[in-house]
Design an enzyme around this catalytic site. Structure first.
Site, short mmCIF file in Angstrom:
data_model
loop_
_atom_site.label_atom_id
_atom_site.label_comp_id
_atom_site.label_asym_id
_atom_site.label_seq_id
_atom_site.Cartn_x
_atom_site.Cartn_y
_atom_site.Cartn_z
N ASN A 138 34.26 22.14 35.27
CA ASN A 138 33.88 23.15 34.28
C ASN A 138 34.86 23.27 33.13
O ASN A 138 34.71 24.14 32.27
CB ASN A 138 33.72 24.52 34.96
N GLY A 159 35.49 32.98 37.43
CA GLY A 159 35.14 32.81 38.83
C GLY A 159 34.97 31.38 39.31
O GLY A 159 34.85 31.15 40.52
N ASP A 160 34.95 30.41 38.38
CA ASP A 160 34.74 29.02 38.80
C ASP A 160 35.42 28.08 37.81
O ASP A 160 34.82 27.12 37.33
CB ASP A 160 33.24 28.73 38.87
N PHE A 161 36.69 28.35 37.53
CA PHE A 161 37.46 27.57 36.56
C PHE A 161 37.89 26.27 37.23
O PHE A 161 39.06 26.08 37.57
CB PHE A 161 38.65 28.39 36.08
N ASN A 162 36.92 25.39 37.43
CA ASN A 162 37.19 24.19 38.24
C ASN A 162 37.26 22.93 37.39
O ASN A 162 37.07 22.95 36.17
CB ASN A 162 36.17 24.07 39.38
#
Length: 358
Positions: free
Chosen positions: A219, A213-216
């Protein structure tokens, strides 16, 4: 979420906490950036390196969610993916709910001590086609492994009103007013309208899965590999895990890998090629990808402005993506769906046929 839910532990409070819960004596403590929680790098005299994660008081109420997130990290680690794992307290618990006064009254915060993963964030290194390919491949591999996971409380990942889910883009509507006076507001409104009319009717054809959900770009950690390349050495922050769709994870990865890239539109082809080496998209997912990437830009820009109203002291970190995001969103919108998709899919095809050469 109110402005007093984010923890604000002092160094002395961290020292006491780590000694009491884990029997470790801190020799080095360094605060790390965080959106709504509080993170610290720890190097105890006993040896090793760790990350102490103190959850905000609101999320700390949902112990089932945090238990599943912690289990998922271990599940991925055991299957060869570079995820952190939680260390048990002296009493054998992977999480501890602690009542702490951070200066605005005692509140309960859930505390975990996580393994430290070496490397630097991918935002700090050049986004070569090879590395972007590995990002797509790693994201797809992660989602396929998560799909094999079983846990008695897995249903908590059905986060129906979770604002960061790409299933819930319509939840942005009340917050768009925060962009009043900004030229990009009209683009955001247009994207949200296109999402409702073009993506929502096709969602039933998207394959379901568990998303990080937040593979940024903050991260994903990387380390040097070979003469001039990098390899992925860490996947951080599972706080946005939710039951979503595979294509959402891909859209999120593409969007964030654009942020620091000098030619952001080119990013999509390499990430897509890596993703499809593991999980080829179906026709409906391909058709929605462009708008899903734009919708994620809208989520990031709008919700960051909302977060600043709650945590004005954290504005610099909260608006990290906004600095480039506004420009890239406008660029993608002006170039249009047909042109951008053509570049992405043709580039991905050449990449696959030419041995990862774009």
């Amino acid at each position: 979420m109110s402005g007093n839910t984010k923890p604000n532990l002092s160094e002395s409070q961290v020292t006491e906490l780590v000694k009491r819960l884990y029997g470790l004596t801190s020799s080095q403590i360094r605060p790390l950036p965080s959106y709504e929680d509080q993170n610290f790098y720890l190097a105890p005299v006993e040896g090793g390196e760790y990350i102490l994660k103190v959850m905000n008081s609101e999320d700390s109420k949902n112990t089932d969610m945090l238990e599943v997130q912690t289990y998922a990290m271990t599940f991925l680690h055991q299957r060869g993916l570079p995820a952190q794992t939680a260390l048990p307290t002296t009493t054998g618990q992977l999480m501890s709910l602690e009542e702490i006064d951070c200066g605005f009254g005692s509140q309960k915060y859930l505390v975990r001590l996580l393994t430290y993963l070496p490397g630097e964030t991918i935002s700090k290194v050049p986004g070569s086609p090879q590395l972007l390919y590995e990002v797509g491949k790693m994201a797809a591999r992660m989602d396929t492994v998560l799909q094999e996971m079983h846990h008695p409380r897995l249903s908590v990942l059905q986060r129906e009103n979770f604002k960061w889910s790409l299933s819930n883009v319509s939840l942005l509507d009340p917050y768009v007013v925060l962009m009043d006076g900004e030229p990009v507001q009209e683009v955001v409104k247009d994207v949200l309208h296109q999402y409702k009319t073009c993506v929502v009717p096709r969602r039933s054809a998207f394959r379901k899965g568990i998303n990080h959900g937040d593979f940024n770009d903050l991260n994903v950690l990387v380390q040097p590999s070979g003469t001039d390349g990098h390899r992925i050495s860490g996947i951080l922050d599972f706080g946005d895990m939710n039951s979503g769709c595979y294509v959402y994870e891909l859209a999120i990865a593409i969007m964030y890998m654009m942020i620091e890239h000098p030619r952001p539109v080119e990013v999509g082809g390499a990430v897509l090629a890596g993703w499809e080496s593991i999980l080829p998209l179906n026709a409906e997912e391909k058709d929605a990808l462009y708008l899903l990437v734009l919708a994620r830009f809208c989520q990031s820009l709008v919700l960051a402005r909302h977060a600043v109203t709650l945590y004005p002291e954290n504005q610099e970190y909260l608006m990290t993506t906004a600095k480039s995001g506004l420009r890239i969103l406008r660029q993608l919108w002006e170039r249009g769906k047909e042109e951008v998709e053509s570049e992405w899919f043709q580039s991905a095809a050449r990449y696959a046929e030419g041995g990862r050469s774009v």
